[in-house]
Design a protein around this motif. Structure first.
Motif, PDB file in Angstrom:
ATOM      1  N   ASN A   1      43.821  82.459  17.042  1.00 15.72           N
ATOM      2  CA  ASN A   1      42.337  82.901  17.227  1.00 15.72           C
ATOM      3  C   ASN A   1      42.462  84.043  16.425  1.00 15.72           C
ATOM      4  OD1 ASN A   1      41.319  80.992  18.987  1.00 15.72           O
ATOM      5  ND2 ASN A   1      41.945  82.192  20.730  1.00 15.72           N
ATOM      6  N   LEU A   2      43.344  85.221  16.357  1.00 16.73           N
ATOM      7  CA  LEU A   2      43.144  86.331  15.680  1.00 16.73           C
ATOM      8  C   LEU A   2      43.276  85.972  14.115  1.00 16.73           C
ATOM      9  CD1 LEU A   2      45.752  88.526  17.770  1.00 16.73           C
ATOM     10  CD2 LEU A   2      43.289  89.151  17.430  1.00 16.73           C
ATOM     11  N   MET A   3      43.963  84.929  13.736  1.00 16.00           N
ATOM     12  CA  MET A   3      44.270  84.680  12.238  1.00 16.00           C
ATOM     13  C   MET A   3      42.778  84.010  11.737  1.00 16.00           C
ATOM     14  SD  MET A   3      46.853  85.818  10.864  1.00 16.00           S
ATOM     15  CE  MET A   3      46.863  87.092  12.237  1.00 16.00           C
TER      16      MET A   3
ATOM     17  N   LEU B   1      28.097  86.065  -3.933  1.00 16.03           N
ATOM     18  CA  LEU B   1      28.052  84.672  -3.870  1.00 16.03           C
ATOM     19  C   LEU B   1      27.098  84.364  -2.530  1.00 16.03           C
ATOM     20  CD1 LEU B   1      31.434  83.424  -5.261  1.00 16.03           C
ATOM     21  CD2 LEU B   1      29.028  83.435  -6.348  1.00 16.03           C
ATOM     22  N   GLU B   2      26.099  83.471  -2.319  1.00 20.40           N
ATOM     23  CA  GLU B   2      25.493  82.899  -1.477  1.00 20.40           C
ATOM     24  C   GLU B   2      25.964  81.715  -1.010  1.00 20.40           C
ATOM     25  OE1 GLU B   2      21.191  83.642  -1.683  1.00 20.40           O
ATOM     26  OE2 GLU B   2      21.599  85.918  -1.629  1.00 20.40           O
ATOM     27  N   LEU B   3      27.078  81.339  -0.495  1.00 25.70           N
ATOM     28  CA  LEU B   3      27.678  80.124  -0.153  1.00 25.70           C
ATOM     29  C   LEU B   3      27.945  79.946   1.403  1.00 25.70           C
ATOM     30  CD1 LEU B   3      30.112  79.508  -3.034  1.00 25.70           C
ATOM     31  CD2 LEU B   3      28.253  78.478  -2.892  1.00 25.70           C
ATOM     32  N   PRO B   4      27.869  78.618   1.966  1.00 26.54           N
ATOM     33  CA  PRO B   4      28.351  78.629   3.190  1.00 26.54           C
ATOM     34  C   PRO B   4      29.789  78.793   3.246  1.00 26.54           C
ATOM     35  CG  PRO B   4      26.847  76.808   2.463  1.00 26.54           C
ATOM     36  CD  PRO B   4      27.354  77.373   1.171  1.00 26.54           C
ATOM     37  N   LEU B   5      30.086  79.389   4.547  1.00 24.88           N
ATOM     38  CA  LEU B   5      31.424  79.692   5.057  1.00 24.88           C
ATOM     39  C   LEU B   5      31.713  78.769   6.206  1.00 24.88           C
ATOM     40  CD1 LEU B   5      33.758  81.350   4.516  1.00 24.88           C
ATOM     41  CD2 LEU B   5      33.194  82.988   5.940  1.00 24.88           C
ATOM     42  N   TYR B   6      32.806  77.684   6.181  1.00 22.22           N
ATOM     43  CA  TYR B   6      33.184  76.880   7.273  1.00 22.22           C
ATOM     44  C   TYR B   6      34.402  77.576   7.967  1.00 22.22           C
ATOM     45  CZ  TYR B   6      29.946  73.191   5.984  1.00 22.22           C
ATOM     46  OH  TYR B   6      28.953  72.259   5.645  1.00 22.22           O
ATOM     47  N   SER B   7      34.372  77.497   9.272  1.00 23.93           N
ATOM     48  CA  SER B   7      35.272  77.549  10.209  1.00 23.93           C
ATOM     49  C   SER B   7      35.556  76.670  11.239  1.00 23.93           C
ATOM     50  CB  SER B   7      35.579  79.027  10.803  1.00 23.93           C
ATOM     51  OG  SER B   7      36.455  79.368  11.684  1.00 23.93           O
ATOM     52  N   ASP B   8      36.718  76.162  11.447  1.00 17.98           N
ATOM     53  CA  ASP B   8      36.712  75.163  12.553  1.00 17.98           C
ATOM     54  C   ASP B   8      36.990  75.563  13.938  1.00 17.98           C
ATOM     55  OD1 ASP B   8      39.123  75.978  12.638  1.00 17.98           O
ATOM     56  OD2 ASP B   8      40.092  73.938  11.807  1.00 17.98           O
ATOM     57  N   SER B   9      36.838  76.964  13.986  1.00 16.71           N
ATOM     58  CA  SER B   9      37.133  77.921  15.383  1.00 16.71           C
ATOM     59  C   SER B   9      36.040  78.264  15.972  1.00 16.71           C
ATOM     60  CB  SER B   9      38.172  79.082  15.144  1.00 16.71           C
ATOM     61  OG  SER B   9      38.277  79.737  16.269  1.00 16.71           O
ATOM     62  N   ARG B  10      35.504  77.650  17.129  1.00 10.44           N
ATOM     63  CA  ARG B  10      34.250  78.221  17.869  1.00 10.44           C
ATOM     64  C   ARG B  10      34.611  79.435  18.328  1.00 10.44           C
ATOM     65  NH1 ARG B  10      30.667  74.301  18.492  1.00 10.44           N
ATOM     66  NH2 ARG B  10      31.207  72.266  18.560  1.00 10.44           N
ATOM     67  N   THR B  11      35.933  79.771  18.742  1.00 13.06           N
ATOM     68  CA  THR B  11      36.309  81.330  19.277  1.00 13.06           C
ATOM     69  C   THR B  11      35.985  82.224  18.282  1.00 13.06           C
ATOM     70  OG1 THR B  11      37.753  80.086  20.951  1.00 13.06           O
ATOM     71  CG2 THR B  11      38.054  82.591  20.318  1.00 13.06           C
ATOM     72  N   ALA B  12      36.591  82.051  17.148  1.00 19.98           N
ATOM     73  CA  ALA B  12      36.387  83.135  15.924  1.00 19.98           C
ATOM     74  C   ALA B  12      35.198  83.358  15.569  1.00 19.98           C
ATOM     75  CB  ALA B  12      37.151  82.673  14.762  1.00 19.98           C
TER      76      ALA B  12
ATOM     77  N   LYS C   1      31.092  90.674  17.391  1.00 16.21           N
ATOM     78  CA  LYS C   1      31.421  91.849  16.636  1.00 16.21           C
ATOM     79  C   LYS C   1      32.346  92.464  17.534  1.00 16.21           C
ATOM     80  CE  LYS C   1      27.599  93.919  15.637  1.00 16.21           C
ATOM     81  NZ  LYS C   1      26.668  92.741  15.751  1.00 16.21           N
ATOM     82  N   ALA C   2      33.403  91.621  18.303  1.00 16.70           N
ATOM     83  CA  ALA C   2      34.208  92.055  19.143  1.00 16.70           C
ATOM     84  C   ALA C   2      35.265  90.846  19.522  1.00 16.70           C
ATOM     85  CB  ALA C   2      33.650  92.725  20.381  1.00 16.70           C
ATOM     86  N   ILE C   3      36.281  91.116  19.682  1.00 16.69           N
ATOM     87  CA  ILE C   3      37.518  90.104  20.133  1.00 16.69           C
ATOM     88  C   ILE C   3      37.908  90.150  21.572  1.00 16.69           C
ATOM     89  CG2 ILE C   3      38.376  90.106  17.751  1.00 16.69           C
ATOM     90  CD1 ILE C   3      41.092  91.627  19.137  1.00 16.69           C
ATOM     91  N   LYS C   4      38.451  89.416  22.140  1.00 21.91           N
ATOM     92  CA  LYS C   4      38.680  89.126  23.501  1.00 21.91           C
ATOM     93  C   LYS C   4      40.089  88.123  23.339  1.00 21.91           C
ATOM     94  CE  LYS C   4      37.564  87.955  28.124  1.00 21.91           C
ATOM     95  NZ  LYS C   4      36.199  87.439  28.933  1.00 21.91           N
TER      96      LYS C   4
END
Length: 212
Positions: free
Chosen positions: A119-121, A138-149, A156-159
């Protein structure tokens, strides 16, 4: 028992179908614009190898358990985009990276860090990706597969249950810097940039470290 995957290399040092990640990795390491993908069966790998890479990237329709209606609703990924991913082994050795979704060209990579977590990574990868987009205008979409991240970025905060130690201080220093950056650049926290990679429909995210 873990099932073996089959790795197709369309473009690399040597094209072919490989039966392990290590063998595949030797063909793509250092090769700019390498095109490769894993498949669950030999038959799927052989079919893919005879085809075109672009017909398979983000389109695991032959492997997904989703219905045609569900796949249609989700749609296809935006190929002209950035993808990020994080990885952590059972010893806490962790890293993250970002690539172009289409070609898997490496854009940035950080680590190996000690005492981290997936999660931190994933969080640091997202923030780094957003900062990279802004720096390069650049105005490109940024994909992540982590709902948590993704949730951490929006808040703007981590748990996390990971405790800060002398060993993992570099990670938490980056997290603190990342949160400050998010607060100073609220326009980047937007659905315009941050998108969820739908793994069940599209397969592993292009930035995946291939260790699953």
């Amino acid at each position: 028992m873990k099932k073996n995957k089959f790795y197709v290399v369309w473009e690399g040092k040597k094209r072919g179908i490989y039966t392990s990640w290590d063998k595949c990795k030797k063909q793509i390491d250092g090769y700019i614009g390498a095109k490769y993908k894993s498949f669950k069966t030999k038959d799927l790998a052989e079919k893919a190898f005879k085809g075109n890479y672009n017909d398979f990237i983000g389109k695991d329709i032959y492997e997904t358990t989703l219905s045609k209606e569900e796949l249609k609703k989700i749609g296809k990924p935006i190929i002209n985009s950035i993808a990020v991913d994080g990885a952590c082994d059972n010893k806490g050795n962790s890293e993250y990276q970002g690539v172009y979704t289409d070609t898997k060209t490496l854009l940035f990579k950080q680590g190996v860090f000690k005492g981290g977590s997936n999660n931190l990574m994933e969080f640091l990868a997202l923030v780094h990706g957003l900062a990279w987009l802004k720096k390069n205008k650049l105005e490109l979409p940024l994909y992540s597969d982590s709902r948590t991240a993704i949730g951490w970025v929006w808040k703007k905060a981590i748990k996390t249950t990971i405790k800060k130690t002398k060993e993992n201080k570099p990670i938490f220093d980056l997290v603190d810097r990342g949160i400050i950056w998010l607060n100073n650049n609220p326009e980047m926290i937007s659905n315009k940039y941050i998108l969820k990679w739908e793994t069940k429909a599209w397969g592993e995210i292009p930035a995946d470290f291939g260790r699953k």
